[in-house]
Design a protein around this motif. Structure first.
Motif, PDB file in Angstrom:
ATOM      1  N   SER A 118      40.061  53.357  35.946  1.00 25.18           N
ATOM      2  CA  SER A 118      40.939  52.265  35.507  1.00 25.18           C
ATOM      3  C   SER A 118      41.662  51.627  36.690  1.00 25.18           C
ATOM      4  N   VAL A 119      42.036  52.427  37.666  1.00 23.00           N
ATOM      5  CA  VAL A 119      42.668  51.877  38.869  1.00 23.00           C
ATOM      6  C   VAL A 119      41.677  50.992  39.617  1.00 23.00           C
ATOM      7  N   LEU A 120      40.439  51.447  39.740  1.00 22.66           N
ATOM      8  CA  LEU A 120      39.426  50.654  40.447  1.00 22.66           C
ATOM      9  C   LEU A 120      39.124  49.348  39.715  1.00 22.66           C
ATOM     10  N   VAL A 121      39.028  49.393  38.401  1.00 22.11           N
ATOM     11  CA  VAL A 121      38.746  48.179  37.625  1.00 22.11           C
ATOM     12  C   VAL A 121      39.916  47.201  37.734  1.00 22.11           C
ATOM     13  N   THR A 122      41.133  47.707  37.682  1.00 17.00           N
ATOM     14  CA  THR A 122      42.307  46.838  37.808  1.00 17.00           C
ATOM     15  C   THR A 122      42.361  46.196  39.193  1.00 17.00           C
ATOM     16  N   ALA A 123      42.054  46.965  40.229  1.00 20.70           N
ATOM     17  CA  ALA A 123      42.025  46.410  41.581  1.00 20.70           C
ATOM     18  C   ALA A 123      40.914  45.367  41.719  1.00 20.70           C
ATOM     19  N   ALA A 124      39.762  45.613  41.085  1.00 25.79           N
ATOM     20  CA  ALA A 124      38.666  44.644  41.139  1.00 25.79           C
ATOM     21  C   ALA A 124      39.048  43.347  40.426  1.00 25.79           C
ATOM     22  N   ILE A 125      39.748  43.439  39.303  1.00 24.46           N
ATOM     23  CA  ILE A 125      40.188  42.235  38.599  1.00 24.46           C
ATOM     24  C   ILE A 125      41.199  41.465  39.441  1.00 24.46           C
ATOM     25  N   TYR A 126      42.076  42.169  40.122  1.00 24.30           N
ATOM     26  CA  TYR A 126      43.050  41.523  41.010  1.00 24.30           C
ATOM     27  C   TYR A 126      42.340  40.792  42.156  1.00 24.30           C
ATOM     28  N   ILE A 127      41.342  41.433  42.743  1.00 18.72           N
ATOM     29  CA  ILE A 127      40.589  40.803  43.838  1.00 18.72           C
ATOM     30  C   ILE A 127      39.782  39.618  43.320  1.00 18.72           C
ATOM     31  N   LEU A 128      39.186  39.754  42.129  1.00 19.03           N
ATOM     32  CA  LEU A 128      38.445  38.632  41.539  1.00 19.03           C
ATOM     33  C   LEU A 128      39.362  37.449  41.243  1.00 19.03           C
ATOM     34  N   ASN A 129      40.604  37.718  40.896  1.00 19.79           N
ATOM     35  CA  ASN A 129      41.593  36.663  40.696  1.00 19.79           C
ATOM     36  C   ASN A 129      41.786  35.860  41.979  1.00 19.79           C
ATOM     37  N   ILE A 130      41.895  36.551  43.103  1.00 19.24           N
ATOM     38  CA  ILE A 130      42.086  35.880  44.399  1.00 19.24           C
ATOM     39  C   ILE A 130      40.827  35.109  44.782  1.00 19.24           C
ATOM     40  N   VAL A 131      39.668  35.725  44.611  1.00 22.24           N
ATOM     41  CA  VAL A 131      38.399  35.068  44.967  1.00 22.24           C
ATOM     42  C   VAL A 131      38.166  33.847  44.082  1.00 22.24           C
TER      43      VAL A 131
END
Length: 179
Positions: free
Chosen positions: A124-137
């Motif tokens: 869940s931490v990894l998925v949340t971090a990936a969503i945060y990075i996808l937001n920036i991208v």
């Protein structure tokens, strides 16, 4: 006579024109810093880069993704700690054998449950971090794409046509560019 004829003529020359450029319209499409600004805004506060790009409909999607990831992290963390605390109680000999949730489980099942919820918490931490990075991208790429001229002259359409030999339908794509 030559001097009189040439001297009496008026000579006209070209007038010098001064052109002043009046640019009162601010063009945001040519702002090369817009993608980096959008990415920075999204890094500071998720969804702010989408608001900077005027893509307001993406903001609830960003917060729904981040909220879902944080919810599953908190839920899995709570369940992990319940299993861990029960295992510690069993090691100390203070566990309740009549517990409706853990009473029927042996130690190996408690350890398996602990590992399961720990793995899901980390995921869940990894998925949340990936969503945060996808937001920036997404904010960065969307700001880059705002600089492109997209009009009706270029179109890509799916095409369904019938083969004249066996009368079967074929699917294809057509790329049209009109001048």
């Amino acid at each position: 006579m030559f001097f009189t004829f040439c001297g009496s003529q008026s000579i006209f020359s070209q007038e010098e024109l001064k052109l002043t450029v009046r640019d009162s319209v601010k063009n945001e499409k040519n702002n090369v810093l817009a993608p980096s600004k959008a990415a920075f805004y999204s890094a500071v506060l998720p969804g702010l880069g989408q608001a900077y790009n005027k893509k307001y409909w993406k903001i609830p999607i960003v917060y729904a993704g981040l909220g879902t990831g944080i919810y599953f992290y908190a839920d899995n963390n709570k369940k992990y700690h319940r299993f861990r605390d029960e295992y510690k109680k069993r090691l100390n000999g203070t566990s309740d054998s009549n517990d409706p949730y853990f009473g029927n489980l042996d130690n190996s099942r408690i350890i398996d449950g602990q590992k399961f919820y720990q793995r899901n918490r980390d995921l869940s931490v990894l998925v949340t971090a990936a969503i945060y990075i996808l937001n920036i991208v997404d904010a960065n790429v969307d700001a880059h794409l705002m600089q492109f001229n997209v009009n009706e002259n270029l179109s890509l359409k799916p095409d369904l046509y019938q083969n004249e030999m066996d009368y079967k339908h074929n699917i294809g794509l057509t790329l049209n560019y009109n001048f």
